[in-house]
Design a protein around this motif. Structure first.
Motif, PDB file in Angstrom:
ATOM      1  N   MET A  94     -12.638  -1.110 -12.036  1.00 12.50           N
ATOM      2  CA  MET A  94     -12.769  -1.333 -10.603  1.00 12.50           C
ATOM      3  C   MET A  94     -11.411  -1.416  -9.918  1.00 12.50           C
ATOM      4  SD  MET A  94     -15.855  -4.142 -10.739  1.00 12.50           S
ATOM      5  CE  MET A  94     -15.710  -4.619  -9.022  1.00 12.50           C
ATOM      6  N   GLY A  95     -10.451  -2.027 -10.584  1.00 11.32           N
ATOM      7  CA  GLY A  95      -9.156  -2.261  -9.961  1.00 11.32           C
ATOM      8  C   GLY A  95      -8.164  -1.125 -10.084  1.00 11.32           C
ATOM      9  N   GLN A  96      -8.207  -0.394 -11.197  1.00 13.51           N
ATOM     10  CA  GLN A  96      -7.209   0.638 -11.439  1.00 13.51           C
ATOM     11  C   GLN A  96      -7.212   1.758 -10.406  1.00 13.51           C
ATOM     12  OE1 GLN A  96      -4.703   0.534 -13.553  1.00 13.51           O
ATOM     13  NE2 GLN A  96      -3.985   2.479 -12.718  1.00 13.51           N
ATOM     14  N   PRO A  97      -8.370   2.291  -9.993  1.00 10.33           N
ATOM     15  CA  PRO A  97      -8.336   3.357  -8.981  1.00 10.33           C
ATOM     16  C   PRO A  97      -7.706   2.916  -7.676  1.00 10.33           C
ATOM     17  CG  PRO A  97     -10.469   3.296 -10.062  1.00 10.33           C
ATOM     18  CD  PRO A  97      -9.738   2.065 -10.494  1.00 10.33           C
ATOM     19  N   VAL A  98      -7.920   1.657  -7.284  1.00 13.91           N
ATOM     20  CA  VAL A  98      -7.290   1.144  -6.059  1.00 13.91           C
ATOM     21  C   VAL A  98      -5.776   1.178  -6.207  1.00 13.91           C
ATOM     22  CG1 VAL A  98      -7.023  -0.868  -4.564  1.00 13.91           C
ATOM     23  CG2 VAL A  98      -9.270  -0.290  -5.488  1.00 13.91           C
ATOM     24  N   ASN A  99      -5.284   0.714  -7.352  1.00 13.49           N
ATOM     25  CA  ASN A  99      -3.841   0.725  -7.583  1.00 13.49           C
ATOM     26  C   ASN A  99      -3.284   2.139  -7.622  1.00 13.49           C
ATOM     27  OD1 ASN A  99      -3.618  -2.045  -7.667  1.00 13.49           O
ATOM     28  ND2 ASN A  99      -3.707  -2.202  -9.886  1.00 13.49           N
ATOM     29  N   ASP A 100      -4.051   3.062  -8.170  1.00  8.43           N
ATOM     30  CA  ASP A 100      -3.584   4.447  -8.232  1.00  8.43           C
ATOM     31  C   ASP A 100      -3.391   5.035  -6.836  1.00  8.43           C
ATOM     32  OD1 ASP A 100      -3.484   4.469 -10.964  1.00  8.43           O
ATOM     33  OD2 ASP A 100      -5.429   5.440 -11.241  1.00  8.43           O
ATOM     34  N   VAL A 101      -4.313   4.702  -5.922  1.00  6.11           N
ATOM     35  CA  VAL A 101      -4.169   5.193  -4.551  1.00  6.11           C
ATOM     36  C   VAL A 101      -2.959   4.548  -3.891  1.00  6.11           C
ATOM     37  CG1 VAL A 101      -5.229   5.278  -2.279  1.00  6.11           C
ATOM     38  CG2 VAL A 101      -6.621   5.707  -4.296  1.00  6.11           C
ATOM     39  N   LEU A 102      -2.799   3.244  -4.072  1.00  7.90           N
ATOM     40  CA  LEU A 102      -1.645   2.560  -3.492  1.00  7.90           C
ATOM     41  C   LEU A 102      -0.340   3.136  -4.036  1.00  7.90           C
ATOM     42  CD1 LEU A 102      -2.899  -1.140  -3.616  1.00  7.90           C
ATOM     43  CD2 LEU A 102      -2.861   0.385  -1.643  1.00  7.90           C
ATOM     44  N   ARG A 103      -0.356   3.509  -5.300  1.00  8.49           N
ATOM     45  CA  ARG A 103       0.835   4.063  -5.939  1.00  8.49           C
ATOM     46  C   ARG A 103       1.290   5.360  -5.270  1.00  8.49           C
ATOM     47  NH1 ARG A 103       2.288   3.875 -11.564  1.00  8.49           N
ATOM     48  NH2 ARG A 103       0.234   3.042 -12.057  1.00  8.49           N
ATOM     49  N   THR A 104       0.344   6.162  -4.814  1.00 13.45           N
ATOM     50  CA  THR A 104       0.684   7.495  -4.310  1.00 13.45           C
ATOM     51  C   THR A 104       0.719   7.602  -2.797  1.00 13.45           C
ATOM     52  OG1 THR A 104      -1.645   8.173  -4.397  1.00 13.45           O
ATOM     53  CG2 THR A 104      -0.312   8.562  -6.360  1.00 13.45           C
ATOM     54  N   ARG A 105       0.506   6.499  -2.086  1.00 12.65           N
ATOM     55  CA  ARG A 105       0.433   6.580  -0.636  1.00 12.65           C
ATOM     56  C   ARG A 105       1.524   5.790   0.085  1.00 12.65           C
ATOM     57  NH1 ARG A 105      -2.604  10.095  -1.921  1.00 12.65           N
ATOM     58  NH2 ARG A 105      -4.643  10.575  -1.020  1.00 12.65           N
ATOM     59  N   LEU A 106       2.396   5.111  -0.662  1.00 10.36           N
ATOM     60  CA  LEU A 106       3.441   4.322  -0.021  1.00 10.36           C
ATOM     61  C   LEU A 106       4.785   5.028  -0.123  1.00 10.36           C
ATOM     62  CD1 LEU A 106       3.928   1.470   1.319  1.00 10.36           C
ATOM     63  CD2 LEU A 106       4.837   0.784  -0.898  1.00 10.36           C
ATOM     64  N   ARG A 107       5.475   5.175   1.024  1.00  7.53           N
ATOM     65  CA  ARG A 107       6.822   5.757   1.024  1.00  7.53           C
ATOM     66  C   ARG A 107       7.800   4.655   0.597  1.00  7.53           C
ATOM     67  NH1 ARG A 107       4.908   8.071   6.032  1.00  7.53           N
ATOM     68  NH2 ARG A 107       4.544  10.314   5.786  1.00  7.53           N
ATOM     69  N   ARG A 108       8.112   4.643  -0.659  1.00  2.36           N
ATOM     70  CA  ARG A 108       8.872   3.527  -1.231  1.00  2.36           C
ATOM     71  C   ARG A 108      10.320   3.481  -0.757  1.00  2.36           C
ATOM     72  NH1 ARG A 108       5.762   5.738  -5.371  1.00  2.36           N
ATOM     73  NH2 ARG A 108       7.451   6.703  -6.517  1.00  2.36           N
ATOM     74  N   VAL A 109      10.843   4.632  -0.339  1.00  2.00           N
ATOM     75  CA  VAL A 109      12.247   4.659   0.072  1.00  2.00           C
ATOM     76  C   VAL A 109      12.472   3.849   1.351  1.00  2.00           C
ATOM     77  CG1 VAL A 109      12.744   6.850  -1.050  1.00  2.00           C
ATOM     78  CG2 VAL A 109      11.876   6.834   1.305  1.00  2.00           C
ATOM     79  N   GLY A 110      11.400   3.530   2.054  1.00  2.00           N
ATOM     80  CA  GLY A 110      11.554   2.778   3.291  1.00  2.00           C
ATOM     81  C   GLY A 110      11.550   1.275   3.103  1.00  2.00           C
ATOM     82  N   VAL A 111      11.475   0.821   1.861  1.00  2.00           N
ATOM     83  CA  VAL A 111      11.415  -0.611   1.572  1.00  2.00           C
ATOM     84  C   VAL A 111      12.772  -1.075   1.058  1.00  2.00           C
ATOM     85  CG1 VAL A 111      10.211  -2.417   0.298  1.00  2.00           C
ATOM     86  CG2 VAL A 111       8.981  -0.345   0.987  1.00  2.00           C
ATOM     87  N   GLU A 112      13.281  -2.166   1.605  1.00  3.90           N
ATOM     88  CA  GLU A 112      14.588  -2.674   1.190  1.00  3.90           C
ATOM     89  C   GLU A 112      14.516  -3.278  -0.208  1.00  3.90           C
ATOM     90  OE1 GLU A 112      16.103  -5.365   4.051  1.00  3.90           O
ATOM     91  OE2 GLU A 112      16.105  -3.895   5.706  1.00  3.90           O
ATOM     92  N   ALA A 113      15.645  -3.212  -0.907  1.00  2.00           N
ATOM     93  CA  ALA A 113      15.710  -3.694  -2.294  1.00  2.00           C
ATOM     94  C   ALA A 113      15.329  -5.170  -2.410  1.00  2.00           C
ATOM     95  CB  ALA A 113      17.114  -3.460  -2.849  1.00  2.00           C
ATOM     96  N   ALA A 114      15.686  -5.958  -1.407  1.00  2.00           N
ATOM     97  CA  ALA A 114      15.383  -7.390  -1.456  1.00  2.00           C
ATOM     98  C   ALA A 114      13.887  -7.650  -1.524  1.00  2.00           C
ATOM     99  CB  ALA A 114      15.985  -8.087  -0.237  1.00  2.00           C
TER     100      ALA A 114
END
Length: 269
Positions: free
Chosen positions: A197-217
């Motif tokens: 139940m949980g893994q597919p949700v995480n998979d979508v979150l993994r591929t839909r966030l532009r990570r470069v826009g998040v600060e290292a902190a």
């Protein structure tokens, strides 16, 4: 083993299957007009596979025999088999020894299929980012509690490794590793359904966030949350693990909901 033939008192011909006026024998599938015949055939075979009447590795009867058993055309049977193959319930091989065989269930393929479907739905108005985050908030805190209650030495080691995994140079944000931590917690419950139940949700979150826009902190704070949760699970502190996971996910919501970070399509950035 031949498919079980549902009993029926119907004497009408299968709807949508050639329009024949030939009466359907009582031993054959009762085909209702409200649903396509091939789906009814697929449903009956699926029920026998899931129920164990047709075991893994067992060869299904050939198309001609299935056609006779269900009182439908071979093209209807062929379409039903395609449905079952798409659901990974059967595998078809060619050659003298070929045929359609019942496939052993593979949870990872089911998770992959559900994740793909969720990925498509996220791009439609029917399923929103908010829905994914809300579902995650309902599931993962309880999973953390259960993991703490059931944690053995191997579980604790796996969770600590996931929480402290070094960042991949190809992913300076550590985002992939972060989601791997959450997957490890789900798996540590020992409950396959919770993981699925949980893994597919995480998979979508993994591929839909532009990570470069998040600060290292911000990623550093995520790392710290994971270490705290891992410590509670390792200590067998179910209530504390649940509370920490809930607080962590609530803190993450603003990250996912921030304008410009969420994309409607998969991203490798």
């Amino acid at each position: 083993m031949a498919p079980t033939r549902p009993s029926s008192s119907s004497s009408t011909a299968p709807a949508g299957d050639g329009g024949s006026s030939r009466a359907t024998p009582a031993a054959r599938l009762r085909v209702q007009r409200v649903r396509p015949a091939y789906r009814q055939v697929a449903d009956e075979l699926r029920a026998q596979i899931v129920g164990g009447s047709l075991g893994a590795g067992e060869r299904l009867p050939n198309e001609a025999d299935l056609s006779h058993a269900f009182g439908v055309s071979r093209s209807t049977v062929r379409e039903a088999l395609r449905v079952l193959a798409s659901q990974h319930l059967i595998e078809t091989t060619r050659g003298v020894q070929g045929g359609s065989f019942v496939a052993a269930p593979d949870p990872s393929r089911v998770v992959e299929d559900v994740g793909g479907a969720l990925g498509v739905l996220v791009m439609t108005p029917q399923l929103r980012l908010h829905d994914l985050l809300e579902a995650r908030l309902m599931l993962e805190p309880s999973a953390a509690r259960l993991a703490a209650q059931r944690a053995d030495a191997d579980t604790v080691e796996a969770i600590r490794e996931a929480a402290g995994a070094p960042r991949d140079l190809r992913d300076p944000s550590g985002f992939v590793g972060h989601l791997d931590f959450h997957t490890t917690v789900l798996m540590s419950t020992g409950n396959l359904m919770i993981t699925m139940m949980g893994q597919p949700v995480n998979d979508v979150l993994r591929t839909r966030l532009r990570r470069v826009g998040v600060e290292a902190a911000e990623w550093d704070r995520v790392d710290e949350w994971h270490r705290v949760i891992a410590d509670h699970i390792a200590a067998g502190e179910g209530a504390a693990a649940e509370e920490a996971m809930r607080d962590h996910l609530i803190a993450l919501r603003s990250l996912y909901e921030r304008d410009g970070l969420w994309t409607d399509g998969p991203t490798d950035t």
